[in-house]
Design a protein around this motif. Structure first.
Motif, PDB file in Angstrom:
ATOM      1  N   GLN A  52      44.562  56.509  37.860  1.00  0.00           N
ATOM      2  CA  GLN A  52      44.340  55.799  39.119  1.00  0.00           C
ATOM      3  C   GLN A  52      42.832  55.678  39.305  1.00  0.00           C
ATOM      4  OE1 GLN A  52      46.319  58.599  41.763  1.00  0.00           O
ATOM      5  NE2 GLN A  52      48.193  57.372  41.675  1.00  0.00           N
ATOM      6  N   LEU A 106      40.109  55.129  41.701  1.00  0.00           N
ATOM      7  CA  LEU A 106      40.068  55.224  43.155  1.00  0.00           C
ATOM      8  C   LEU A 106      38.920  54.386  43.687  1.00  0.00           C
ATOM      9  CD1 LEU A 106      40.634  59.067  43.537  1.00  0.00           C
ATOM     10  CD2 LEU A 106      42.328  57.271  43.263  1.00  0.00           C
ATOM     11  N   ASP A 107      39.220  53.253  44.284  1.00  0.00           N
ATOM     12  CA  ASP A 107      38.214  52.447  44.950  1.00  0.00           C
ATOM     13  C   ASP A 107      38.293  52.725  46.438  1.00  0.00           C
ATOM     14  OD1 ASP A 107      37.527  51.255  42.519  1.00  0.00           O
ATOM     15  OD2 ASP A 107      39.204  49.849  42.700  1.00  0.00           O
ATOM     16  N   LEU A 153      39.386  52.324  49.741  1.00  0.00           N
ATOM     17  CA  LEU A 153      40.573  51.736  50.369  1.00  0.00           C
ATOM     18  C   LEU A 153      41.342  50.819  49.410  1.00  0.00           C
ATOM     19  CD1 LEU A 153      39.265  50.921  53.935  1.00  0.00           C
ATOM     20  CD2 LEU A 153      40.587  52.873  53.174  1.00  0.00           C
ATOM     21  N   ALA A 154      41.248  51.108  48.139  1.00  0.00           N
ATOM     22  CA  ALA A 154      41.989  50.324  47.152  1.00  0.00           C
ATOM     23  C   ALA A 154      42.197  51.209  45.935  1.00  0.00           C
ATOM     24  CB  ALA A 154      41.220  49.068  46.777  1.00  0.00           C
ATOM     25  N   GLU A 155      43.025  50.736  45.015  1.00  0.00           N
ATOM     26  CA  GLU A 155      43.328  51.538  43.848  1.00  0.00           C
ATOM     27  C   GLU A 155      43.814  50.635  42.729  1.00  0.00           C
ATOM     28  OE1 GLU A 155      45.284  55.279  44.727  1.00  0.00           O
ATOM     29  OE2 GLU A 155      46.540  54.994  42.959  1.00  0.00           O
ATOM     30  N   ASP A 182      45.925  51.066  39.178  1.00  0.00           N
ATOM     31  CA  ASP A 182      46.755  52.043  38.483  1.00  0.00           C
ATOM     32  C   ASP A 182      47.171  51.540  37.106  1.00  0.00           C
ATOM     33  OD1 ASP A 182      46.828  53.256  41.048  1.00  0.00           O
ATOM     34  OD2 ASP A 182      48.647  54.317  40.399  1.00  0.00           O
ATOM     35  N   TYR A 224      48.854  48.135  38.047  1.00  0.00           N
ATOM     36  CA  TYR A 224      48.996  47.674  39.436  1.00  0.00           C
ATOM     37  C   TYR A 224      47.615  47.681  40.090  1.00  0.00           C
ATOM     38  CZ  TYR A 224      50.353  47.389  44.329  1.00  0.00           C
ATOM     39  OH  TYR A 224      50.456  47.008  45.630  1.00  0.00           O
ATOM     40  N   SER A 246      45.978  47.257  43.819  1.00  0.00           N
ATOM     41  CA  SER A 246      46.365  47.205  45.234  1.00  0.00           C
ATOM     42  C   SER A 246      45.667  46.067  45.973  1.00  0.00           C
ATOM     43  CB  SER A 246      46.070  48.540  45.911  1.00  0.00           C
ATOM     44  OG  SER A 246      44.706  48.630  46.236  1.00  0.00           O
ATOM     45  N   LYS A 247      44.554  45.583  45.433  1.00  0.00           N
ATOM     46  CA  LYS A 247      43.841  44.500  46.127  1.00  0.00           C
ATOM     47  C   LYS A 247      44.547  43.164  45.959  1.00  0.00           C
ATOM     48  CE  LYS A 247      39.209  45.593  47.253  1.00  0.00           C
ATOM     49  NZ  LYS A 247      39.647  45.878  48.589  1.00  0.00           N
ATOM     50  N   LYS A 280      47.600  42.860  44.664  1.00  0.00           N
ATOM     51  CA  LYS A 280      49.046  43.062  44.696  1.00  0.00           C
ATOM     52  C   LYS A 280      49.690  42.504  43.434  1.00  0.00           C
ATOM     53  CE  LYS A 280      49.362  44.528  49.069  1.00  0.00           C
ATOM     54  NZ  LYS A 280      47.937  44.881  48.960  1.00  0.00           N
ATOM     55  N   PRO A 322      57.578  48.459  41.009  1.00  0.00           N
ATOM     56  CA  PRO A 322      56.612  47.621  41.723  1.00  0.00           C
ATOM     57  C   PRO A 322      57.043  47.427  43.165  1.00  0.00           C
ATOM     58  CG  PRO A 322      57.899  46.319  40.167  1.00  0.00           C
ATOM     59  CD  PRO A 322      58.218  47.748  39.894  1.00  0.00           C
ATOM     60  N   PRO A 323      56.112  47.466  44.093  1.00  0.00           N
ATOM     61  CA  PRO A 323      56.459  47.323  45.513  1.00  0.00           C
ATOM     62  C   PRO A 323      56.927  45.911  45.814  1.00  0.00           C
ATOM     63  CG  PRO A 323      54.080  47.323  45.225  1.00  0.00           C
ATOM     64  CD  PRO A 323      54.666  47.639  43.885  1.00  0.00           C
ATOM     65  N   GLY A 342      56.837  42.395  47.314  1.00  0.00           N
ATOM     66  CA  GLY A 342      55.684  41.583  47.681  1.00  0.00           C
ATOM     67  C   GLY A 342      54.657  41.493  46.581  1.00  0.00           C
ATOM     68  N   GLN A 400      53.684  41.190  55.868  1.00  0.00           N
ATOM     69  CA  GLN A 400      54.893  41.711  55.239  1.00  0.00           C
ATOM     70  C   GLN A 400      55.376  42.991  55.907  1.00  0.00           C
ATOM     71  OE1 GLN A 400      53.637  41.959  51.209  1.00  0.00           O
ATOM     72  NE2 GLN A 400      53.283  39.760  51.227  1.00  0.00           N
ATOM     73  N   LEU A 459      48.608  52.583  48.204  1.00  0.00           N
ATOM     74  CA  LEU A 459      47.597  51.963  47.354  1.00  0.00           C
ATOM     75  C   LEU A 459      47.977  52.100  45.885  1.00  0.00           C
ATOM     76  CD1 LEU A 459      44.331  53.182  49.116  1.00  0.00           C
ATOM     77  CD2 LEU A 459      45.292  50.891  49.152  1.00  0.00           C
ATOM     78  N   GLY A 461      50.745  51.757  44.672  1.00  0.00           N
ATOM     79  CA  GLY A 461      51.843  50.878  44.322  1.00  0.00           C
ATOM     80  C   GLY A 461      53.199  51.500  44.565  1.00  0.00           C
ATOM     81  N   THR A 501      56.168  53.365  46.859  1.00  0.00           N
ATOM     82  CA  THR A 501      56.698  53.029  48.170  1.00  0.00           C
ATOM     83  C   THR A 501      57.214  54.292  48.851  1.00  0.00           C
ATOM     84  OG1 THR A 501      57.312  50.869  47.350  1.00  0.00           O
ATOM     85  CG2 THR A 501      58.386  51.586  49.350  1.00  0.00           C
ATOM     86  N   ARG A 510      47.421  57.378  48.834  1.00  0.00           N
ATOM     87  CA  ARG A 510      47.616  57.384  47.395  1.00  0.00           C
ATOM     88  C   ARG A 510      48.811  58.289  47.088  1.00  0.00           C
ATOM     89  NH1 ARG A 510      42.878  54.958  45.989  1.00  0.00           N
ATOM     90  NH2 ARG A 510      41.025  55.542  47.142  1.00  0.00           N
TER      91      ARG A 510
END
Lengths: 385, 282, 318
Positions: free
Chosen positions: A110, A112-113, A115-117, A119, A130, A132-133, A135, A275-276, A278, B69, B160, B162, B164, B245
């Motif tokens: 991972q 680690l950015d 507020l973002a990530e 993976d 993945y 996160s920015k 999606k 995968p989430p 969206g 969403q 973040l 991914g 859920t 995370r």
């Protein structure tokens, strides 16, 4: 009531806090020294670590002599939509990543950015990336050969740098059959013509005693690399840190290593990725070549024309033919003329533009060819002829 | 001759002053207005996103694109927007007002003559600012989640990483996030309280405190000062994302706790040194 | 009643920069007294009170209050002391009642069970019950002053320190405060009243201390201060003779007005020292053949006395 006495805690507290800050690393450094080992033994030790299970935090620092740009608001430091900015970020900014490894076939990294990530998850033959920015999720199915437990972590703390000859690098099928000791012998044989190798055992990384394998190029000023230090955990043989120093630069040019590590097996659920909702999911089937760290690079790699390699050892120069760098829009390296930012970073030389960093020189020729090497610009220019 | 018992009378509650401080703070129109303004941040974000139905990925503050969403992200977006300015502004006002405000009203001398005890008063005042910090972050997150649930569909939350998570895990992480953000502000509140002991002009103390937060964030953005970055009290303000995370990255929580504690110890001691020796002349 | 004083200071000094705001103050306030602390504005009264209450530290000197050293025993002494310092201070956004509840909560030793009852009683005592729920920013100056006094009365006190208690009050309010102080004193509370109003002190106090420019210039009971002030004035055309006679009686002559030499005018005055009776003076003047047009014996007003002591006028009218 003496006023001075009442002020005493106010003066003492900062002194104590600063004292604790200074003293804490000194205490942590007091790790016991492991028995002496030769370079071969250390390399053999590394080869035994391929099935290790651990999790930890990896930090990467770069000081390549490139201008540093202020990071603006939240979340804008990394993963900007502009590819050039992304590369710049990779080269100039520091990164922190968490690594979870359970043997050779289960890994998760991972990045680690703020507020973002980003993976990368590997579970057997299935690899997910993945971001996160954006999606965006990529599902890559590894072919049977590359996923059969080659002992090659798709990603890891050790960069795939052929110069450093680390076993974590591009292992060929032939090497898989060798014992760790044989592997180490081969590696030493391969590097000794160009490199002085020395081992020390007094340092510690992430609170663990390590062997430091110091590689110094014999070629002297022909390469920009001053030396490379690989720190190997004395107990498990896991490489914990790589530091690359550049000639004439005091600060480390590049370092990546664990800031903390825990040798317990990570939870199995970490390696199961769904995968989430969206997210945009793209499915790929990976070619037999080992996938690299960059999620974008893997599907495109086969399309690239073959580069030409001149020289051996530290002063190797790689020449990428025209078209190799400016393929599709998704390519991480846009052509030099497209990017104003790149223009500012590079200097004009006869026949093209040159980018000089403390560790790497890049020559972008007007005809589209790109020469890269850990050598002075002049060497690249002479290689063009 | 009537002789009041100097020893602690039966029925005296040592926390009465803290209760009184909190009641005074939260009954004050200014405090309510500031919390209202903070509550407005998620509400405005939610309405803006709802009206324009804009969710362009990669632009704007973090989590903004997630809102359409999943409405639960409004709280996180609002936190991201509020942390650089609105939260330090409101906490700077409360912390800068702690001692200087009482001094400018003249009530400081009556509290001390009561006698409140200088250490106790300083502690109570600081705790008041700390409780406000918790309230402020809670308002943003809770109002954000509420308005998000009202205007947008809600569902399992994507981390973040991914992965859920379900409702229970989400509630826990939202609580942890409120805790993290308020904890991040504790060192800042200690600085504000110290500055507040230096003056009898509350506006000056508030302004100086808020300016420090801005200066610290600017320094944190300059790579040339990277050596001091880990020591800046604002450095880990945005690391609340580490709670989103999988698994939760506790490193920043622990690191930030130690950092804030350091600031509390240093500036708390300075405030004690200053406040217990100064002449109250207002 | 214990024998020690309610307030005792020795060598109390406060220096602000280069200014000696309070200079070597030796003050004794007997228990049970109503003590007037008199002095023009800026003479160091409030600074002294701040040091007594531990708000400001003394540059040097010692303080004992209710038998305990200050500010060392501050925590045990102050709950027994009610104070109004340099005017009332209020939270304008709280009601009068809430103001008192908050200040009472600040006292670690104040029982919370009786807090509301005590606050209501104090408000009642200063006549503020009707405005108790009103926000304090709507209070008049006099109401704020009453609220400040009510704060000093939240608990039974052994000592009240009231700085300018009738400031901002109308004549009716002033009278009420005066009778309040008298009733408190009758209950046995020592009251320390500072004022720049002579009339207030004169009507209330049993003891007086006078400050001028940071120094104590007079200190004693009201009677003691009054007694020294009886003077005799002789109006006569034989002023020089009269002055000689008075001098022979060991009466200290007043300084003649500027430009005059002793006895050159048509009147001579002198302080009537203890043991010399007016009739003795008359007889001596007559025996010396002084032609007396008139002779008056008058206790100097306190005002004249204090003007002489402090070199400044008092706001007698209030």
């Amino acid at each position: 009531m003496n006023k001075n006495v009442k002020w005493l805690p106010a003066i003492l507290a900062p002194v104590l806090v600063i004292g604790a800050v200074v003293a804490a690393p000194a205490v942590a450094r007091a790790a016991s020294t492991p028995p002496d080992k030769t370079a071969q033994q250390v390399l053999a030790l590394i080869a035994t670590a391929k099935d290790a299970a651990y999790s930890g935090t990896v930090e990467q620092h770069s000081d390549l002599g490139l201008p540093q740009l202020p990071t603006a608001g939240p979340g804008s430091s990394a993963g900007g939509s502009d590819a050039t900015a992304q590369i710049l970020d990779l080269l100039t900014a520091d990164h922190t990543a968490r690594v979870f490894v359970d043997g050779a076939s289960k890994q998760r990294v991972q990045v680690l950015d703020k507020l973002a990530e980003r993976d990368v998850i590997r579970n057997g033959s299935e690899v997910w990336t993945y971001d996160s920015k954006t999606k965006k999720a990529n599902r890559i199915t590894l072919s049977a050969r590359s996923s059969a437990g080659s002992g090659t972590p798709i990603i890891g703390p050790v960069p795939n740098d052929p110069d450093t000859s680390t076993p974590g690098g591009s292992a060929t099928p032939e090497l898989q059959t060798l014992s760790p000791a044989q592997l180490a012998d081969r590696a030493i044989q391969a590097i000794t013509p160009s490199t002085y190798v020395a081992v020390t055992s007094t340092a510690s990384v992430a609170g663990r005693a390590v062997y430091e394998l110091e590689l110094t190029p014999k070629t002297g000023s022909a390469t920009l690399v001053s030396h490379v230090v690989l720190s190997v955990d004395a107990a498990t043989g896991l490489p914990l840190r790589v530091v690359v120093d550049a000639r004439g630069q005091k600060a480390d040019a590049f370092s990546v290593g664990f800031s903390s590590i825990d040798f317990s097996t990570p939870a199995a659920s970490l390696f199961r990725f769904t995968p989430p909702t969206g997210a945009t999911v793209t499915t790929h089937t990976a070619p037999a070549t080992s996938p690299t760290k960059k999620p974008h690079a893997a599907p495109n790699a086969a399309a690239h024309p073959k580069p030409t390699v001149t020289g051996t050892g530290w002063d190797t120069i790689v020449e990428l033919p025209a078209g190799a760098t400016a393929t599709k829009g998704s390519s991480p390296t846009p052509s030099a003329t497209q990017s104003k930012l790149l223009d500012e970073l590079t200097t004009a030389v006869p026949g093209g533009r040159a980018l000089q960093t403390s560790l790497l020189s890049v020559l972008l020729l007007d005809d589209g060819r790109v020469l890269v090497g850990s050598v002075p610009i002049a060497s690249l220019e002479s290689a063009v002829q | 001759m009537s002789r009041a018992e100097p020893a602690r009378a039966p029925g005296a509650r040592p926390f009465a002053l803290l209760g009184s401080e909190l009641a005074t703070l939260f009954r004050r129109r200014r405090t309510i207005a500031m919390l209202g303004a903070l509550a407005l941040v998620p509400i405005l974000i939610a309405i803006a996103v709802r009206v324009t139905s804009a969710g362009s990925s990669g632009r704007g503050p973090a989590f903004l694109s997630d809102i359409t969403q999943n409405g639960l992200f409004v709280g996180f977006t609002a936190l991201t927007v509020s942390i650089p300015l609105f939260l330090p502004l409101t906490i700077g006002v409360v912390a800068g007002d702690t001692i200087a405000g009482e001094a400018s009203l003249g009530t400081l001398r009556y509290l001390l003559v009561a006698p409140a005890g200088r250490l106790r008063l300083l502690g109570v005042k600081y705790l008041g600012a700390a409780v406000f910090a918790i309230a402020a972050s809670a308002v943003i997150v809770v109002v954000g989640i509420g308005i998000g649930a009202l205007l947008f569909p809600i569902g399992p939350v994507t981390l973040l990483s991914g992965d859920t998570i379900g409702a229970g895990d989400f509630a826990l992480r939202a609580l942890l996030m409120i805790g993290y953000v308020s904890m991040s502000l504790l060192g800042f509140a200690a600085i504000g309280t110290f500055i507040s002991t230096l003056t009898t002009v509350p506006v000056g103390a508030m302004a100086a405190t808020v300016v420090l937060a801005a200066a610290s964030q600017i320094m944190d953005a300059l790579p040339q000062l990277s050596a001091v970055h880990p020591w800046l009290f604002t450095h880990d303000w945005f690391a609340f994302g580490d709670l989103l995370r999988n698994p939760i990255s506790w490193d920043s929580y622990a690191q930030n706790a130690v950092l804030q504690l350091g600031y509390i110890v240093v500036f708390g001691s300075l405030a004690i040194g200053r406040f217990t020796t100064t002449d109250v002349l207002s | 009643m214990t024998t020690d004083a309610a307030i005792e200071t020795s060598g109390l000094t406060k220096i602000f920069g280069r200014q000696r705001a309070v200079d070597d103050l030796d003050l004794t306030v007997p228990r049970g007294s109503v003590f007037g602390f008199l002095g023009p504005n800026g003479s160091g009264k409030t600074t002294t009170i701040r040091m007594l209450l531990g708000l400001a530290g003394a540059s040097s000197g010692e303080i004992r209050m209710l038998g305990a050293p200050m500010p060392g025993a501050l925590r045990s002494v102050l709950p027994r002391v009610g104070a109004l310092v340099e005017g009332p201070a209020i939270y304008p956004f709280l009601s009068g009642r809430a103001n008192l509840l908050r200040l009472d909560a600040a006292d670690l030793h104040a029982p919370s069970a009786t807090r509301r009852a005590r606050v209501d009683a104090a408000l009642d005592r200063v006549g503020l019950s009707h405005a108790a729920q009103k926000k304090a920013h709507a209070y008049s100056l006099g109401m704020k002053q009453r609220l400040g006094i009510a704060n000093a009365l939240l608990r039974p006190r052994d000592l009240l320190i009231l700085d300018e208690p009738s400031n901002g009050l109308d004549p009716q309010g002033t009278r009420e405060v005066r009778s309040l102080i008298r009733s408190l004193a009758a209950e046995g509370t020592t009251v320390f009243v500072s004022s720049h109003l002579l009339s207030e002190i004169e009507q209330l106090c049993s003891h007086v201390a006078v400050m001028s420019a940071g120094r104590l210039v007079a200190h004693g009971t009201l009677e003691e201060l009054r007694r020294g002030e009886v003077r005799v004035t002789v109006r006569t055309p034989d002023a020089a003779n009269a002055a000689r006679v008075l001098t022979e009686l060991n009466l200290p002559l007043d300084e003649p007005a500027s430009g005059d030499t002793a006895g050159s005018g048509d009147s001579v005055s002198a302080v009537l020292v203890d043991g010399v009776l007016p009739e003795t003076v008359t007889a001596a003047l007559v025996a010396a053949g002084v032609r007396v047009r008139g002779l008056s014996v008058a206790g100097e007003t306190l005002e004249e006395r204090f003007v002489a002591l402090t070199g400044e006028g008092f706001d007698v009218a209030g």
